[in-house]
Design a protein around this motif. Structure first.
Motif, PDB file in Angstrom:
ATOM      1  N   ASP A  74       0.954  -0.933   0.010  1.00  0.00           N
ATOM      2  CA  ASP A  74      -0.033  -0.125   0.083  1.00  0.00           C
ATOM      3  C   ASP A  74       1.036   1.173  -0.068  1.00  0.00           C
ATOM      4  O   ASP A  74       0.720   2.165   0.792  1.00  0.00           O
ATOM      5  CB  ASP A  74      -0.876  -0.029   1.227  1.00  0.00           C
ATOM      6  N   LEU A  75       1.728   1.420  -0.952  1.00  0.00           N
ATOM      7  CA  LEU A  75       2.722   2.525  -1.106  1.00  0.00           C
ATOM      8  C   LEU A  75       2.280   3.773  -1.094  1.00  0.00           C
ATOM      9  O   LEU A  75       2.740   4.765  -0.573  1.00  0.00           O
ATOM     10  CB  LEU A  75       3.707   2.190  -2.144  1.00  0.00           C
ATOM     11  N   ASN A  76       0.926   3.983  -1.796  1.00  0.00           N
ATOM     12  CA  ASN A  76       0.034   5.147  -2.028  1.00  0.00           C
ATOM     13  C   ASN A  76      -0.323   5.756  -0.722  1.00  0.00           C
ATOM     14  O   ASN A  76      -0.415   6.975  -0.565  1.00  0.00           O
ATOM     15  CB  ASN A  76      -0.806   5.081  -3.154  1.00  0.00           C
ATOM     16  N   ASN A  77      -0.415   4.797   0.269  1.00  0.00           N
ATOM     17  CA  ASN A  77      -0.968   5.404   1.567  1.00  0.00           C
ATOM     18  C   ASN A  77      -0.140   5.331   2.778  1.00  0.00           C
ATOM     19  O   ASN A  77      -0.517   5.291   3.872  1.00  0.00           O
ATOM     20  CB  ASN A  77      -2.521   4.849   2.018  1.00  0.00           C
ATOM     21  N   LEU A  78       1.160   5.445   2.724  1.00  0.00           N
ATOM     22  CA  LEU A  78       2.006   5.131   3.742  1.00  0.00           C
ATOM     23  C   LEU A  78       1.894   6.402   4.812  1.00  0.00           C
ATOM     24  O   LEU A  78       2.188   5.861   5.980  1.00  0.00           O
ATOM     25  CB  LEU A  78       3.375   5.272   3.212  1.00  0.00           C
ATOM     26  N   ALA A  79       1.594   7.371   4.678  1.00  0.00           N
ATOM     27  CA  ALA A  79       1.300   8.390   5.588  1.00  0.00           C
ATOM     28  C   ALA A  79       0.374   8.192   6.452  1.00  0.00           C
ATOM     29  O   ALA A  79       0.404   8.546   7.696  1.00  0.00           O
ATOM     30  CB  ALA A  79       1.165   9.822   4.835  1.00  0.00           C
ATOM     31  N   THR A  80      -0.655   7.530   6.247  1.00  0.00           N
ATOM     32  CA  THR A  80      -1.818   7.055   7.031  1.00  0.00           C
ATOM     33  C   THR A  80      -1.510   5.901   8.058  1.00  0.00           C
ATOM     34  O   THR A  80      -2.280   5.514   9.171  1.00  0.00           O
ATOM     35  CB  THR A  80      -3.004   6.506   6.127  1.00  0.00           C
ATOM     36  N   TYR A  81      -0.336   5.190   7.872  1.00  0.00           N
ATOM     37  CA  TYR A  81       0.259   4.218   8.719  1.00  0.00           C
ATOM     38  C   TYR A  81       0.746   5.130  10.051  1.00  0.00           C
ATOM     39  O   TYR A  81       1.357   4.194  10.865  1.00  0.00           O
ATOM     40  CB  TYR A  81       1.237   3.415   8.207  1.00  0.00           C
ATOM     41  N   ASN A  82       1.139   6.297  10.118  1.00  0.00           N
ATOM     42  CA  ASN A  82       1.942   6.852  11.190  1.00  0.00           C
ATOM     43  C   ASN A  82       1.092   7.012  12.337  1.00  0.00           C
ATOM     44  O   ASN A  82      -0.082   7.600  12.470  1.00  0.00           O
ATOM     45  CB  ASN A  82       2.411   8.335  10.782  1.00  0.00           C
ATOM     46  N   GLY A  83       1.748   6.794  13.443  1.00  0.00           N
ATOM     47  CA  GLY A  83       1.142   7.135  14.839  1.00  0.00           C
ATOM     48  C   GLY A  83      -0.193   6.906  15.020  1.00  0.00           C
ATOM     49  O   GLY A  83      -0.796   5.734  14.700  1.00  0.00           O
ATOM     50  N   THR A  84      -1.037   7.635  15.879  1.00  0.00           N
ATOM     51  CA  THR A  84      -2.349   7.302  16.051  1.00  0.00           C
ATOM     52  C   THR A  84      -3.202   7.264  14.956  1.00  0.00           C
ATOM     53  O   THR A  84      -4.423   6.994  14.855  1.00  0.00           O
ATOM     54  CB  THR A  84      -2.680   8.382  17.219  1.00  0.00           C
ATOM     55  N   ALA A  85      -2.739   8.090  13.924  1.00  0.00           N
ATOM     56  CA  ALA A  85      -3.834   8.163  12.472  1.00  0.00           C
ATOM     57  C   ALA A  85      -3.881   6.729  11.808  1.00  0.00           C
ATOM     58  O   ALA A  85      -4.655   6.290  11.131  1.00  0.00           O
ATOM     59  CB  ALA A  85      -3.011   8.878  11.487  1.00  0.00           C
ATOM     60  N   CYS A  86      -2.969   5.576  12.624  1.00  0.00           N
ATOM     61  CA  CYS A  86      -2.862   4.475  12.038  1.00  0.00           C
ATOM     62  C   CYS A  86      -4.245   3.722  12.303  1.00  0.00           C
ATOM     63  O   CYS A  86      -4.693   2.859  11.531  1.00  0.00           O
ATOM     64  CB  CYS A  86      -1.650   3.554  12.721  1.00  0.00           C
ATOM     65  N   ALA A  87      -4.871   4.084  13.294  1.00  0.00           N
ATOM     66  CA  ALA A  87      -6.229   3.306  13.677  1.00  0.00           C
ATOM     67  C   ALA A  87      -7.232   3.807  12.609  1.00  0.00           C
ATOM     68  O   ALA A  87      -8.111   2.973  12.277  1.00  0.00           O
ATOM     69  CB  ALA A  87      -6.475   3.788  15.170  1.00  0.00           C
ATOM     70  N   SER A  88      -7.035   5.032  11.841  1.00  0.00           N
ATOM     71  CA  SER A  88      -8.032   5.282  10.727  1.00  0.00           C
ATOM     72  C   SER A  88      -7.873   4.301   9.436  1.00  0.00           C
ATOM     73  O   SER A  88      -8.617   4.263   8.595  1.00  0.00           O
ATOM     74  CB  SER A  88      -8.031   6.764  10.513  1.00  0.00           C
ATOM     75  N   GLN A  89      -6.563   3.914   9.247  1.00  0.00           N
ATOM     76  CA  GLN A  89      -6.343   3.041   8.223  1.00  0.00           C
ATOM     77  C   GLN A  89      -6.800   1.721   8.478  1.00  0.00           C
ATOM     78  O   GLN A  89      -6.407   0.895   9.365  1.00  0.00           O
ATOM     79  CB  GLN A  89      -4.887   3.258   7.916  1.00  0.00           C
TER      80      GLN A  89
END
Length: 146
Positions: A74-89
């Motif tokens: 999922d290279l297009n969405n790497l930024a969504t894996y960061n920190g607490t935002a990870c739970a939204s991914q």
């Protein structure tokens, strides 16, 4: 009344002493056997504890590798894996739920640096004995430049 001769009396005393010594030997043998059994039980307990710890470490390493695989897919969405935002991914939330279900008191955290592409995955868990453990892996995940 017949009197026993002095020769027969000591032989009776010796026979009863020999029987008492045999009983003591049996009791000592039982004591040594029981100590050996207790030692084997302790060894089995230690081996079971070590095996449980090793399985949890292997599961943590596998789960961290699994998330890296999900990130590479999922290279297009790497930024969504960061920190607490990870739970939204969705993929990351599924992974966090898997960590929680596979490890006792398991928690997974991800840090992604968009500038360098560095990823740090931390998996923590607490064994039923109260020992806390942590598995940390670092790698780089970035889109290939064309």
């Amino acid at each position: 009344m017949q009197r026993s001769s002095p020769r027969t009396r000591p032989s009776l005393v010796r026979a009863s002493r020999v029987q008492g010594i045999a009983l003591i030997e049996v009791l000592v043998a039982l004591l040594i056997f029981m100590l050996g059994v207790l030692g084997l039980i302790g060894l089995q307990s230690s081996m079971t504890r070590a095996q449980t710890d090793a399985k949890a470490r292997a599961d943590a390493a596998y789960l961290a590798s699994e998330l890296l695989g999900r990130m590479w897919a999922d290279l297009n969405n790497l930024a969504t894996y960061n920190g607490t935002a990870c739970a939204s991914q969705t993929r990351c939330l599924e992974w966090q739920n898997k960590v929680a279900s596979n490890l006792p008191s398991g928690v997974g955290a991800v840090t992604y640096d968009g500038g360098t592409g560095n990823v740090t995955i931390t998996v923590t868990w607490t064994m039923p004995s109260g020992d806390s453990h942590r598995y940390v892996t670092n790698t780089t995940v970035a889109k290939p430049t064309t």
